[in-house]
Design a protein around this motif. Structure first.
Motif, PDB file in Angstrom:
ATOM      1  N   LEU A  16       0.807  -1.222   0.000  1.00  0.00           N
ATOM      2  CA  LEU A  16       0.000   0.000   0.000  1.00  0.00           C
ATOM      3  C   LEU A  16       0.840   1.273   0.000  1.00  0.00           C
ATOM      4  N   LEU A  17       2.018   1.222   0.635  1.00  0.00           N
ATOM      5  CA  LEU A  17       2.840   2.427   0.738  1.00  0.00           C
ATOM      6  C   LEU A  17       3.972   2.468  -0.277  1.00  0.00           C
ATOM      7  N   SER A  18       3.912   1.657  -1.313  1.00  0.00           N
ATOM      8  CA  SER A  18       4.912   1.747  -2.386  1.00  0.00           C
ATOM      9  C   SER A  18       4.706   3.060  -3.126  1.00  0.00           C
ATOM     10  N   PRO A  19       5.760   3.868  -3.252  1.00  0.00           N
ATOM     11  CA  PRO A  19       5.595   5.177  -3.905  1.00  0.00           C
ATOM     12  C   PRO A  19       5.093   5.043  -5.334  1.00  0.00           C
ATOM     13  N   GLY A  20       4.038   5.762  -5.663  1.00  0.00           N
ATOM     14  CA  GLY A  20       3.506   5.776  -7.016  1.00  0.00           C
ATOM     15  C   GLY A  20       2.407   4.766  -7.270  1.00  0.00           C
ATOM     16  N   PHE A  34      -1.875  10.802  -7.351  1.00  0.00           N
ATOM     17  CA  PHE A  34      -2.483   9.493  -7.188  1.00  0.00           C
ATOM     18  C   PHE A  34      -2.275   8.637  -8.434  1.00  0.00           C
ATOM     19  N   GLY A  35      -1.758   7.413  -8.246  1.00  0.00           N
ATOM     20  CA  GLY A  35      -1.671   6.418  -9.301  1.00  0.00           C
ATOM     21  C   GLY A  35      -0.825   6.805 -10.490  1.00  0.00           C
ATOM     22  N   ASN A  36       0.278   7.519 -10.292  1.00  0.00           N
ATOM     23  CA  ASN A  36       1.069   7.931 -11.443  1.00  0.00           C
ATOM     24  C   ASN A  36       2.176   6.942 -11.793  1.00  0.00           C
ATOM     25  N   MET A  37       2.446   5.953 -10.962  1.00  0.00           N
ATOM     26  CA  MET A  37       3.436   4.887 -11.195  1.00  0.00           C
ATOM     27  C   MET A  37       4.834   5.446 -11.448  1.00  0.00           C
ATOM     28  N   GLN A  38       5.163   6.589 -10.865  1.00  0.00           N
ATOM     29  CA  GLN A  38       6.502   7.167 -10.932  1.00  0.00           C
ATOM     30  C   GLN A  38       6.980   7.406  -9.508  1.00  0.00           C
ATOM     31  N   THR A  39       8.282   7.612  -9.349  1.00  0.00           N
ATOM     32  CA  THR A  39       8.815   7.847  -8.018  1.00  0.00           C
ATOM     33  C   THR A  39      10.042   8.740  -8.106  1.00  0.00           C
ATOM     34  N   SER A  40      10.483   9.214  -6.961  1.00  0.00           N
ATOM     35  CA  SER A  40      11.687  10.017  -6.856  1.00  0.00           C
ATOM     36  C   SER A  40      12.378   9.654  -5.547  1.00  0.00           C
ATOM     37  N   GLY A  41      13.589  10.133  -5.382  1.00  0.00           N
ATOM     38  CA  GLY A  41      14.330   9.838  -4.165  1.00  0.00           C
ATOM     39  C   GLY A  41      13.662  10.396  -2.924  1.00  0.00           C
ATOM     40  N   LEU A  42      13.153  11.619  -3.022  1.00  0.00           N
ATOM     41  CA  LEU A  42      12.461  12.229  -1.894  1.00  0.00           C
ATOM     42  C   LEU A  42      11.171  11.481  -1.559  1.00  0.00           C
ATOM     43  N   SER A  43      10.470  11.027  -2.584  1.00  0.00           N
ATOM     44  CA  SER A  43       9.247  10.260  -2.373  1.00  0.00           C
ATOM     45  C   SER A  43       9.547   8.934  -1.669  1.00  0.00           C
ATOM     46  N   ILE A  44      10.637   8.287  -2.058  1.00  0.00           N
ATOM     47  CA  ILE A  44      11.030   7.037  -1.400  1.00  0.00           C
ATOM     48  C   ILE A  44      11.337   7.290   0.068  1.00  0.00           C
ATOM     49  N   LEU A  45      12.034   8.377   0.367  1.00  0.00           N
ATOM     50  CA  LEU A  45      12.354   8.714   1.755  1.00  0.00           C
ATOM     51  C   LEU A  45      11.092   8.979   2.571  1.00  0.00           C
ATOM     52  N   HIS A  47       7.981   7.923   1.994  1.00  0.00           N
ATOM     53  CA  HIS A  47       7.218   6.691   2.154  1.00  0.00           C
ATOM     54  C   HIS A  47       7.904   5.729   3.124  1.00  0.00           C
ATOM     55  N   THR A  48       9.233   5.752   3.182  1.00  0.00           N
ATOM     56  CA  THR A  48       9.959   4.920   4.151  1.00  0.00           C
ATOM     57  C   THR A  48       9.671   5.367   5.577  1.00  0.00           C
ATOM     58  N   VAL A  49       9.668   6.667   5.812  1.00  0.00           N
ATOM     59  CA  VAL A  49       9.359   7.186   7.142  1.00  0.00           C
ATOM     60  C   VAL A  49       7.916   6.864   7.519  1.00  0.00           C
ATOM     61  N   LEU A  50       6.982   7.011   6.564  1.00  0.00           N
ATOM     62  CA  LEU A  50       5.578   6.651   6.822  1.00  0.00           C
ATOM     63  C   LEU A  50       5.445   5.163   7.156  1.00  0.00           C
TER      64      LEU A  50
END
Length: 69
Positions: A16-20, A34-45, A47-50
């Motif tokens: 559920l918390l996979s970025p994108g 929502f639902g864009n299936m893309q990610t970035s380094g900041l987004s990964i960080l 989502h990891t904290v969440l």
């Protein structure tokens, strides 16, 4: 007896918390996309904290356990 609670919660939150997949925080053009299936380094960080915060709440604070056998 096996305790499947941590395993089940970790897998569900990981999906559920996979970025994108469902949402991306922060998005490339907006704060939340929502639902864009893309990610970035900041987004990964973010989502990891969440993920860490939510799994800590479920496993340590609430103490979810699912016993089999």
């Amino acid at each position: 007896m096996s305790d499947w609670g941590p395993v089940l919660i970790a897998v569900v939150l990981f999906v559920l918390l996979s970025p994108g997949l469902l949402f991306q925080l922060p998005g490339r053009h907006k704060i939340v996309e929502f639902g864009n299936m893309q990610t970035s380094g900041l987004s990964i960080l973010v989502h990891t904290v969440l993920y860490f915060g939510v799994i800590t709440i479920f496993l340590i604070a609430i103490g979810v356990h699912i016993h089999t056998g």
